[in-house]
Write a protein that holds these residues in place. Structure first.
Motif, PDB file in Angstrom:
ATOM      1  N   UNK A  81       0.887  -1.165   0.000  1.00 61.22           N
ATOM      2  CA  UNK A  81       0.000   0.000   0.000  1.00 61.22           C
ATOM      3  C   UNK A  81       0.923   1.212   0.000  1.00 61.22           C
ATOM      4  N   UNK A  82       1.180   1.697  -1.224  1.00 62.90           N
ATOM      5  CA  UNK A  82       2.218   2.707  -1.412  1.00 62.90           C
ATOM      6  C   UNK A  82       1.853   4.058  -0.810  1.00 62.90           C
ATOM      7  N   UNK A  83       0.578   4.232  -0.456  1.00 66.50           N
ATOM      8  CA  UNK A  83       0.155   5.504   0.139  1.00 66.50           C
ATOM      9  C   UNK A  83       0.472   5.542   1.640  1.00 66.50           C
ATOM     10  N   UNK A  84       0.930   4.406   2.200  1.00 67.48           N
ATOM     11  CA  UNK A  84       1.352   4.389   3.597  1.00 67.48           C
ATOM     12  C   UNK A  84       2.885   4.481   3.634  1.00 67.48           C
ATOM     13  N   UNK A  85       3.424   4.643   4.842  1.00 66.47           N
ATOM     14  CA  UNK A  85       4.826   5.056   4.893  1.00 66.47           C
ATOM     15  C   UNK A  85       5.855   3.918   4.908  1.00 66.47           C
ATOM     16  N   UNK A  86       5.379   2.650   4.732  1.00 67.89           N
ATOM     17  CA  UNK A  86       6.281   1.499   4.822  1.00 67.89           C
ATOM     18  C   UNK A  86       7.488   1.574   3.913  1.00 67.89           C
ATOM     19  N   UNK A  87       7.259   1.802   2.605  1.00 65.20           N
ATOM     20  CA  UNK A  87       8.381   1.779   1.660  1.00 65.20           C
ATOM     21  C   UNK A  87       9.425   2.839   2.013  1.00 65.20           C
ATOM     22  N   UNK A  88       8.960   4.052   2.313  1.00 67.16           N
ATOM     23  CA  UNK A  88       9.957   5.096   2.595  1.00 67.16           C
ATOM     24  C   UNK A  88      10.746   4.773   3.864  1.00 67.16           C
ATOM     25  N   UNK A  89      10.068   4.167   4.867  1.00 67.53           N
ATOM     26  CA  UNK A  89      10.794   3.794   6.094  1.00 67.53           C
ATOM     27  C   UNK A  89      11.858   2.736   5.797  1.00 67.53           C
ATOM     28  N   UNK A  90      11.482   1.737   4.977  1.00 69.42           N
ATOM     29  CA  UNK A  90      12.428   0.654   4.669  1.00 69.42           C
ATOM     30  C   UNK A  90      13.594   1.176   3.838  1.00 69.42           C
ATOM     31  N   UNK A  91      13.276   2.045   2.861  1.00 64.35           N
ATOM     32  CA  UNK A  91      14.344   2.587   2.013  1.00 64.35           C
ATOM     33  C   UNK A  91      15.284   3.465   2.834  1.00 64.35           C
ATOM     34  N   UNK A  92      14.700   4.214   3.773  1.00 66.79           N
ATOM     35  CA  UNK A  92      15.512   5.066   4.656  1.00 66.79           C
ATOM     36  C   UNK A  92      16.465   4.214   5.501  1.00 66.79           C
ATOM     37  N   UNK A  93      15.992   3.003   5.836  1.00 70.03           N
ATOM     38  CA  UNK A  93      16.835   2.087   6.622  1.00 70.03           C
ATOM     39  C   UNK A  93      17.804   1.311   5.724  1.00 70.03           C
TER      40      UNK A  93
ATOM     41  N   UNK B 157      11.036  -5.289  -2.958  1.00 74.47           N
ATOM     42  CA  UNK B 157      10.480  -5.664  -4.258  1.00 74.47           C
ATOM     43  C   UNK B 157       9.016  -6.045  -4.034  1.00 74.47           C
ATOM     44  N   UNK B 158       8.101  -5.251  -4.587  1.00 72.13           N
ATOM     45  CA  UNK B 158       6.669  -5.497  -4.381  1.00 72.13           C
ATOM     46  C   UNK B 158       6.017  -5.979  -5.662  1.00 72.13           C
ATOM     47  N   UNK B 159       5.113  -6.949  -5.537  1.00 75.71           N
ATOM     48  CA  UNK B 159       4.476  -7.539  -6.718  1.00 75.71           C
ATOM     49  C   UNK B 159       3.277  -6.728  -7.193  1.00 75.71           C
ATOM     50  N   UNK B 160       2.606  -6.025  -6.271  1.00 75.22           N
ATOM     51  CA  UNK B 160       1.496  -5.137  -6.656  1.00 75.22           C
ATOM     52  C   UNK B 160       1.544  -3.924  -5.732  1.00 75.22           C
ATOM     53  N   UNK B 161       1.582  -2.743  -6.326  1.00 73.80           N
ATOM     54  CA  UNK B 161       1.672  -1.503  -5.536  1.00 73.80           C
ATOM     55  C   UNK B 161       0.382  -0.710  -5.696  1.00 73.80           C
ATOM     56  N   UNK B 162      -0.298  -0.491  -4.585  1.00 75.58           N
ATOM     57  CA  UNK B 162      -1.573   0.233  -4.629  1.00 75.58           C
ATOM     58  C   UNK B 162      -1.332   1.706  -4.297  1.00 75.58           C
ATOM     59  N   UNK B 163      -1.797   2.554  -5.208  1.00 73.62           N
ATOM     60  CA  UNK B 163      -1.627   4.006  -5.023  1.00 73.62           C
ATOM     61  C   UNK B 163      -2.699   4.566  -4.102  1.00 73.62           C
ATOM     62  N   UNK B 164      -3.948   4.078  -4.292  1.00 73.55           N
ATOM     63  CA  UNK B 164      -5.047   4.563  -3.442  1.00 73.55           C
ATOM     64  C   UNK B 164      -6.197   3.559  -3.455  1.00 73.55           C
ATOM     65  N   UNK B 165      -7.038   3.668  -2.430  1.00 76.65           N
ATOM     66  CA  UNK B 165      -8.221   2.777  -2.341  1.00 76.65           C
ATOM     67  C   UNK B 165      -9.427   3.641  -1.952  1.00 76.65           C
TER      68      UNK B 165
ATOM     69  N   UNK C 129     -14.103   2.584  -2.763  1.00 74.77           N
ATOM     70  CA  UNK C 129     -14.135   1.174  -3.154  1.00 74.77           C
ATOM     71  C   UNK C 129     -13.349   0.872  -4.421  1.00 74.77           C
ATOM     72  N   UNK C 130     -12.596   1.855  -4.919  1.00 75.59           N
ATOM     73  CA  UNK C 130     -11.831   1.638  -6.159  1.00 75.59           C
ATOM     74  C   UNK C 130     -10.350   1.528  -5.834  1.00 75.59           C
ATOM     75  N   UNK C 131      -9.732   0.466  -6.379  1.00 71.43           N
ATOM     76  CA  UNK C 131      -8.305   0.260  -6.141  1.00 71.43           C
ATOM     77  C   UNK C 131      -7.531   0.793  -7.337  1.00 71.43           C
ATOM     78  N   UNK C 132      -6.614   1.740  -7.042  1.00 74.35           N
ATOM     79  CA  UNK C 132      -5.808   2.293  -8.122  1.00 74.35           C
ATOM     80  C   UNK C 132      -4.360   1.828  -7.918  1.00 74.35           C
ATOM     81  N   UNK C 133      -3.799   1.179  -8.958  1.00 72.65           N
ATOM     82  CA  UNK C 133      -2.407   0.721  -8.858  1.00 72.65           C
ATOM     83  C   UNK C 133      -1.458   1.817  -9.295  1.00 72.65           C
ATOM     84  N   UNK C 134      -0.209   1.709  -8.828  1.00 79.00           N
ATOM     85  CA  UNK C 134       0.833   2.686  -9.198  1.00 79.00           C
ATOM     86  C   UNK C 134       1.103   2.588 -10.692  1.00 79.00           C
TER      87      UNK C 134
END
Ligand code: 5GP
Length: 189
Positions: A156-168, A173-181, A184-189
């Motif tokens: 869920x790319x709109x949450x801060x997980x990726x930036x925290x991991x990259x900062x560390x 490597x993610x198989x599906x990246x969701x930009x927003x939900x 009820x609509x799922x938008x992929x990156x």
């Protein structure tokens, strides 16, 4: 990974703008063919990296991680979530805050599951705020286990997980990246 994105579009349920329910193909009922494709996809991506083990976090990471380990031809180590703070000898623990449950748990493993000079993939079902992956990577670091990459099935790319991991300094490597939900609509990156 198109097949996974298609499955998410068709079968995932947006609970609210932060939580996605995937109990019909990943978390409770498991689509074994999809898991097999995930295993093949990740094997192809990390071919030649000399991965020696796959590590995952109980419970929802186990299904995809098993297929990834199988296709890579390596063993799987499952990190356990333990509420007790009474730990046995040789067991290491890291405290992790759970996004879905709103509580803290101890992520545990033992040094006896790892050899010298390991290079592992850490697999989890979701990346939200990155706490589970950060806790697991702290454990691996304490064990001197080399981490090639964190592999996430749904980010869920709109949450801060990726930036925290990259900062560390941790590769993701993610198989599906969701930009927003939204709505009820799922938008992929
Ligand atoms: P994080 O530690 O990145 O905040 O959260 C990751 C963990 O929380 C994952 O292991 C996963 O089990 C759970 N999680 C986070 N977001 C979701 C979600 O939207 N749906 C489901 N089913 N689990 C989630």
């Amino acid at each position: 990974m198109d097949l996974l994105k298609e499955k998410i579009k068709m079968n995932a349920v947006v609970v609210d703008e932060h939580v996605l329910k995937v109990d019909t193909f990943l978390n409770q009922k498991v689509d074994i063919q999809l898991m097999n494709e995930i295993g093949l996809h990740v094997k192809d991506y990390f071919e030649g990296k000399n991965i020696t083990k796959v590590v995952t976090i109980e419970t929802s990471g186990i299904a995809p991680a098993s297929f990834i380990a199988n296709h890579l031809g390596v063993e799987l180590v499952i990190l356990k979530k333990q509420t007790s703070k009474v730990l046995n000898e040789g067991i290491l623990a890291e405290e992790v805050y759970s996004f879905t449950k709103g509580n803290t748990y101890n992520l545990c493993t033992s040094s006896k599951f790892f050899e010298a000079n390991e290079t592992v993939l850490l697999v989890d079902d979701f990346l939200a705020n990155g706490e589970a992956a950060l806790g697991a990577s702290r454990l691996l670091k304490r064990l001197n286990v080399g981490l090639e990459s964190i592999v996430i099935i749904i980010e869920k790319s709109f949450q801060e997980g990726r930036s925290k991991l990259e900062k560390a300094g941790l590769p993701v490597y993610s198989l599906a990246c969701i930009e927003s939900m939204c709505d009820n609509k799922i938008k992929f990156m």
